[in-house]
Design a protein around this motif. Structure first.
Motif, mmCIF file in Angstrom:
data_model
loop_
_atom_site.group_PDB
_atom_site.id
_atom_site.type_symbol
_atom_site.label_atom_id
_atom_site.label_comp_id
_atom_site.label_asym_id
_atom_site.label_seq_id
_atom_site.Cartn_x
_atom_site.Cartn_y
_atom_site.Cartn_z
ATOM 1 N N ARG A 211 0.825 -1.204 0.000
ATOM 2 C CA ARG A 211 0.000 0.000 0.000
ATOM 3 C C ARG A 211 0.869 1.269 0.000
ATOM 4 O O ARG A 211 0.534 2.253 -0.656
ATOM 5 C CB ARG A 211 -0.931 -0.011 1.218
ATOM 6 C CG ARG A 211 -1.915 -1.162 1.236
ATOM 7 C CD ARG A 211 -3.045 -0.906 2.224
ATOM 8 N NE ARG A 211 -2.547 -0.747 3.578
ATOM 9 C CZ ARG A 211 -2.388 -1.741 4.445
ATOM 10 N NH1 ARG A 211 -2.691 -2.974 4.073
ATOM 11 N NH2 ARG A 211 -1.945 -1.516 5.662
ATOM 12 N N PHE B 234 2.203 1.872 -3.557
ATOM 13 C CA PHE B 234 1.199 2.429 -4.465
ATOM 14 C C PHE B 234 0.876 3.881 -4.105
ATOM 15 O O PHE B 234 0.717 4.728 -4.990
ATOM 16 C CB PHE B 234 -0.073 1.580 -4.425
ATOM 17 C CG PHE B 234 -1.139 2.035 -5.383
ATOM 18 C CD1 PHE B 234 -1.016 1.801 -6.740
ATOM 19 C CD2 PHE B 234 -2.251 2.737 -4.929
ATOM 20 C CE1 PHE B 234 -1.997 2.232 -7.623
ATOM 21 C CE2 PHE B 234 -3.228 3.168 -5.795
ATOM 22 C CZ PHE B 234 -3.102 2.918 -7.158
ATOM 23 N N ALA B 235 0.770 4.178 -2.802
ATOM 24 C CA ALA B 235 0.494 5.560 -2.397
ATOM 25 C C ALA B 235 1.634 6.496 -2.811
ATOM 26 O O ALA B 235 1.390 7.621 -3.269
ATOM 27 C CB ALA B 235 0.276 5.620 -0.889
ATOM 28 N N VAL C 273 1.288 7.185 -6.465
ATOM 29 C CA VAL C 273 0.200 8.128 -6.741
ATOM 30 C C VAL C 273 0.647 9.564 -6.473
ATOM 31 O O VAL C 273 0.398 10.479 -7.271
ATOM 32 C CB VAL C 273 -1.035 7.763 -5.896
ATOM 33 C CG1 VAL C 273 -2.079 8.870 -5.956
ATOM 34 C CG2 VAL C 273 -1.650 6.461 -6.400
ATOM 35 N N LEU C 274 1.335 9.782 -5.357
ATOM 36 C CA LEU C 274 1.768 11.140 -5.018
ATOM 37 C C LEU C 274 2.846 11.640 -5.979
ATOM 38 O O LEU C 274 2.844 12.812 -6.366
ATOM 39 C CB LEU C 274 2.279 11.165 -3.579
ATOM 40 C CG LEU C 274 1.218 10.911 -2.505
ATOM 41 C CD1 LEU C 274 1.843 10.914 -1.119
ATOM 42 C CD2 LEU C 274 0.104 11.959 -2.584
ATOM 43 N N LEU D 235 3.153 10.708 -9.064
ATOM 44 C CA LEU D 235 2.433 11.000 -10.307
ATOM 45 C C LEU D 235 1.724 12.351 -10.234
ATOM 46 O O LEU D 235 1.704 13.111 -11.210
ATOM 47 C CB LEU D 235 1.426 9.881 -10.587
ATOM 48 C CG LEU D 235 0.586 10.024 -11.861
ATOM 49 C CD1 LEU D 235 1.479 10.061 -13.097
ATOM 50 C CD2 LEU D 235 -0.426 8.885 -11.963
ATOM 51 N N ALA D 236 1.158 12.661 -9.071
ATOM 52 C CA ALA D 236 0.509 13.966 -8.901
ATOM 53 C C ALA D 236 1.517 15.102 -9.049
ATOM 54 O O ALA D 236 1.242 16.117 -9.693
ATOM 55 C CB ALA D 236 -0.176 14.029 -7.532
ATOM 56 N N PHE E 15 -5.525 13.382 -5.717
ATOM 57 C CA PHE E 15 -4.503 12.351 -5.559
ATOM 58 C C PHE E 15 -4.161 12.139 -4.089
ATOM 59 O O PHE E 15 -3.815 11.020 -3.688
ATOM 60 C CB PHE E 15 -3.252 12.738 -6.357
ATOM 61 C CG PHE E 15 -3.360 12.441 -7.824
ATOM 62 C CD1 PHE E 15 -2.615 11.439 -8.401
ATOM 63 C CD2 PHE E 15 -4.220 13.152 -8.638
ATOM 64 C CE1 PHE E 15 -2.704 11.153 -9.749
ATOM 65 C CE2 PHE E 15 -4.320 12.896 -9.988
ATOM 66 C CZ PHE E 15 -3.563 11.882 -10.546
ATOM 67 N N SER E 16 -4.228 13.184 -3.277
ATOM 68 C CA SER E 16 -3.980 13.007 -1.842
ATOM 69 C C SER E 16 -5.050 12.124 -1.202
ATOM 70 O O SER E 16 -4.744 11.255 -0.372
ATOM 71 C CB SER E 16 -3.932 14.361 -1.146
ATOM 72 O OG SER E 16 -2.892 15.163 -1.662
ATOM 73 N N VAL F 237 -6.743 9.806 -2.742
ATOM 74 C CA VAL F 237 -6.498 8.437 -3.209
ATOM 75 C C VAL F 237 -5.356 7.797 -2.423
ATOM 76 O O VAL F 237 -5.430 6.620 -2.014
ATOM 77 C CB VAL F 237 -6.189 8.446 -4.719
ATOM 78 C CG1 VAL F 237 -5.749 7.060 -5.180
ATOM 79 C CG2 VAL F 237 -7.414 8.878 -5.507
ATOM 80 N N ALA F 238 -4.275 8.559 -2.174
ATOM 81 C CA ALA F 238 -3.140 8.014 -1.424
ATOM 82 C C ALA F 238 -3.532 7.687 0.008
ATOM 83 O O ALA F 238 -3.170 6.620 0.539
ATOM 84 C CB ALA F 238 -1.979 9.012 -1.446
ATOM 85 N N THR G 223 -5.554 4.582 0.046
ATOM 86 C CA THR G 223 -4.727 3.399 -0.192
ATOM 87 C C THR G 223 -4.009 2.951 1.072
ATOM 88 O O THR G 223 -3.851 1.753 1.326
ATOM 89 C CB THR G 223 -3.709 3.701 -1.300
ATOM 90 O OG1 THR G 223 -4.404 4.102 -2.480
ATOM 91 C CG2 THR G 223 -2.870 2.483 -1.610
#
Length: 629
Positions: free
Chosen positions: A346, A349-350, A353-354, A356-357, A410-411, A413-414, A417
Motif C-alpha cells: 500500500r 502504491f500511495a 500516486v503522489l 504521479l501527482a 490524488f492526496s 487516493v493516497a 490506499t
C-alpha cells in the motif's frame, strides 16, 4: 557510512513499555553512562586481549592472504576499467549538455563498480568456494571493499576533481581533490574497522572491548571529518553546506554509539540510507540545475524542470519509506511481519500516486509557461501579441485550479490506499465549505464573477478599461480582484464582483481608410476585379480578419480635374489592432495592385486611421513615472 557490525540485536521497545519523554531521556542517559563506564573498565585489559587475539591468528594467515588477494583483484579490476574508459570520460566531460555529461560519467563509474563487484563475486564463489550469504573474513572484506568503492564513486560524481564545469559541489579544484582523498580515507578506515571487529568478535573478543574500540575509531573518524570540513572553508565550500555536513557527522556518530548501546544498528542504517538517498537526490538536482542554467532552449529548460521536480519527489518518497521501515518498524516495533508485508504494498502504491501527482502538476506548470512564452515562429507578431494577452489572463487561473484539483484528488487516493478512512475528511471538508460559503459570500461572488469575465473575454492584461468608477491600465488579474494603474500612476485594486459594467477603451472601433489614387481613370472591369481581390487579400490576413468589425466597403471616387479619381477601402477595426495593422493593410493592397497590372498610373497607397465620427475621445494611457535621480 559503513553498515553496523554483526551483533545480537535487542527486541524493539513496545508501546506499552514507553514512558514519558523526560523519564525516557533520563533512563537513556543513565544507560549510556553505565555502558561507557563498562567499556572504559575494559581498557586496562584491552592490550592483553589484543595480544592473545593476534597470537591466535597465525593459523588463519592463509585465510587472510586469500581475502587480501580477492580484495586486490577487485580493486585492480575497478582501476583497469576506469583506465580503459578514460577517453570516453573526456568526451563525456566535453558534452554540450551538462546533464548528459554528468549522467554519462556516472554511468562509466557505475560500469567500473559493476565489473569490480562481479569479479569479487566470482572469486569468492568459484575460487574460494564460499557460498553467497556466508559470513567470514574474505566475504566481509570483499563486501566492505565494494561498499567503499560505491562511496568513492559517489564522491567522484559529486566533486569531479578534473572537470570543473560538471562539478556538483561549490569548491575549487584543490578543494575537490582534497575532499575526495580525505573522505575516501575516512570511509576506508570505517569499513575496515567493521570487518576487523566482526573477525575479532568471532575470535572471542569481549563485548566491552569491542564497544571501546569501535567508539574510539568512530570518534576519530568524526574528528577527521569535522577538521576536513573546516579546512574546506578555504576552498570556497559554502557555510550552509559545512554546517549541514557537520550536523550529519554528529548525528551518525550519535546513532553509532546508540547502536552499540542497544546492540541494534537499524537506527544507524536508516540514517545512512536517508543520507545516501539525499546525496544522490542533491547530485541529480544539482546536475539538472546546471543543465537548466546552460541550456538556451526554452523547451529543453521546461523538460529539465519537470524531470528535476520528479527526481526530488522520488527522493522524498524513498526517504519517507526508509524512515518508516528502519525506524518505525525496526526500532519502535510499529509493524509486525504480517502487517508490514501488507502495508509495504500500500505504501508503494500511495508513493506512486503522489509522485504521479507531482509530475502532472509540474507538467501543467511547464505547459502553461510554454503557452505564455512568445515563440519566434508561428503567426504574425501582432496576432501573437493578442493571443499572448488573452492567455496571460486565463492560463494562470486555470493552472492554479488544475494543480489544486490534482493535489486534493490524488492526496485522497493516497490516504485511502494507506487504509485511512477519508469519509470524515470529506464530511469535514463539506461542513467547512458550507460554513465558508455562508461566511464569505462576497468571496464566492468575486471568484464566480471572475470566471465569467474570463470566459466572456471582457478584458485582457495591458488593456485600458473603465470599471468600478476607476479608469486605468489592467496590470494584474488575481483570483478575486483586478489591479488598475491610472494616469497618475496610482494602483487601484477592485474586487471582481464590484466591477459591474466594464468599458474597454482598448477595444473601441476606429475607422481605417485606404486610398489608391489614379492619374487617369482605370477600366471599369479592371477596377471591379481589383476591389474584389483587395478585399479578399485583407480578409485572408488572420490578424486583420479577427479585428475587423463589419464589412469592408470598397468605393470608387469620380475623376477630378487634377486626377483620374481613386478607389477607397474603408472598414472598422478594434483600436488595439488598427495602428498595428496600418503597414500590413498597405502592403496587402500594394501587392494586389501590382498583381492586377491596372492602367491609369496608380499612385502610392495612403492608409489613414481615425476615430469613428461622433465617438468620445479615448482614455489616455497611464503616464510612466519619471525615474528618481
Amino acid at each position: 557510512m559503513q553498515s553496523g557490525p554483526s551483533v545480537p540485536a535487542t527486541p524493539p521497545v513496545s508501546g506499552a513499555a514507553m514512558v514519558s519523554p523526560l523519564d525516557g531521556l533520563a533512563s537513556l542517559l543513565v544507560r549510556v553512562e553505565a555502558e561507557v563506564l563498562v567499556a572504559l573498565g575494559a581498557a586496562p585489559g584491552l592490550p592483553g586481549e589484543l595480544g592473545r587475539l593476534l597470537s591466535g591468528t597465525v593459523p588463519a594467515l592463509p585465510v587472510f592472504a586469500e581475502a587480501l588477494s580477492v580484495g586486490a583483484a577487485v580493486l585492480a579490476v575497478y582501476l583497469l576499467v576506469r583506465h580503459l574508459l578514460r577517453h570516453r570520460r573526456q568526451r563525456a566531460g566535453a558534452a554540450r549538455s551538462a546533464f548528459a555529461g554528468i549522467v554519462t560519467l556516472a554511468a562509466f563509474d557505475l560500469l567500473a563498480l559493476l565489473a569490480a563487484a562481479v569479479t569479487g563475486r566470482l572469486l569468492l564463489v568459484r575460487w574460494l568456494g564460499i557460498a553467497p550469504g556466508t559470513q567470514g573474513f574474505p566475504s566481509e572484506l570483499t563486501i566492505g571493499l565494494i561498499r567503499w568503492l560505491m562511496l568513492l564513486t559517489l564522491l567522484l560524481v559529486l566533486f569531479q576533481p578534473r572537470i570543473r564545469r560538471l562539478r556538483l559541489s561549490a569548491v575549487d579544484d584543490a578543494g575537490a581533490r582534497k575532499a575526495v582523498r580525505h573522505f575516501a580515507a575516512i570511509f576506508a578506515v570505517g569499513h575496515l574497522h567493521v570487518v576487523l571487529l566482526n573477525a575479532a568478535q568471532r575470535a572471542g573478543l569481549g563485548l566491552p572491548s569491542l564497544r571501546l574500540l569501535s567508539w574510539l575509531v568512530a570518534l576519530g573518524m568524526a574528528v577527521a571529518a569535522l577538521r576536513l570540513l573546516r579546512d574546506l572553508k578555504r576552498h570556497d565550500l559554502p557555510r550552509a553546506t559545512r554546517l549541514l555536513a557537520s550536523g550529519i557527522v554528529l548525528v551518525l556518530l550519535a546513532f553509532w554509539v546508540w547502536g552499540w548501546v542497544e546492540l541494534d544498528f537499524n537506527l544507524y542504517r536508516g540514517a545512512v540510507g536517508m543520507i545516501v538517498i539525499l546525496l544522490l537526490a542533491v547530485a541529480l538536482d544539482r546536475a539538472l540545475g546546471i543543465s537548466i542554467r546552460d541550456s538556451r532552449s526554452p523547451a529543453a529548460m521546461r523538460r529539465l524542470f519537470v524531470v528535476r521536480v520528479v527526481v526530488d519527489a522520488l527522493a522524498l518518497a524513498l526517504m519517507v519509506r526508509i524512515v518508516i521501515q528502519f525506524w518505525w518498524r525496526d526500532v519502535f516495533g510499529g509493524f509486525g511481519p504480517q502487517q508490514w508485508l501488507g502495508f509495504t504494498h500500500r505504501l508503494t502504491f500511495a508513493s506512486f500516486v503522489l509522485v504521479l501527482a507531482v509530475a502532472l502538476s509540474a507538467a501543467i506548470h511547464a505547459w502553461t509557461e510554454a503557452k505564455l512564452t512568445p515563440g519566434e515562429n508561428g503567426p504574425e507578431p501582432q496576432l501573437r501579441e493578442d493571443r499572448l494577452a488573452r492567455l496571460s489572463t486565463v492560463l494562470p487561473l486555470v493552472r492554479f485550479m488544475a494543480i489544486a484539483l490534482i493535489g486534493v484528488a490524488f492526496s485522497l487516493v493516497a490516504l485511502s490506499t494507506l487504509g485511512i478512512d477519508t469519509t470524515p475528511l470529506l464530511a469535514g471538508a463539506s461542513i467547512v465549505g458550507l460554513a465558508i460559503s455562508f461566511g464569505s459570500q462576497t468571496l464566492v461572488k468575486d471568484i464566480v464573477s471572475g470566471i465569467f469575465y474570463m470566459l466572456d473575454d471582457v478584458f485582457r492584461l495591458g488593456e485600458t478599461i473603465e470599471a468600478g468608477g476607476r479608469t486605468g491600465q489592467l496590470e494584474q488579474i488575481n483570483l478575486r480582484s483586478v489591479r488598475l494603474r491610472d494616469e497618475a500612476g496610482r494602483v487601484h485594486t477592485i474586487p471582481l464582483g464590484d466591477l459591474g459594467a466594464v468599458t474597454n477603451h482598448s477595444r473601441r472601433l476606429m475607422r481605417v481608410t485606404a486610398k489608391v489614387p489614379f492619374a487617369t481613370p482605370p477600366g471599369q472591369a479592371a477596377a471591379t476585379r481589383f476591389r474584389r481581390n483587395a478585399v479578399a487579400a485583407l480578409r485572408s490576413e488572420p490578424m486583420i480578419h479577427a479585428a475587423i468589425v463589419g464589412e469592408i466597403a470598397a468605393t470608387r471616387t469620380e475623376a477630378q480635374d487634377t486626377g483620374g479619381g481613386a478607389i477607397v477601402f474603408s472598414f472598422n477595426m478594434v483600436a488595439g489592432a488598427a495602428e498595428r495593422a496600418r503597414a500590413l493593410v498597405q502592403r496587402r493592397i500594394e501587392e494586389t495592385l501590382a498583381e492586377a497590372r491596372m492602367t491609369g498610373a496608380p499612385g502610392a497607397v495612403d492608409v489613414a486611421v481615425a476615430d469613428l465620427p461622433g465617438a468620445p475621445p479615448a482614455a489616455p494611457p497611464p503616464a510612466t513615472p519619471e525615474p528618481t535621480p
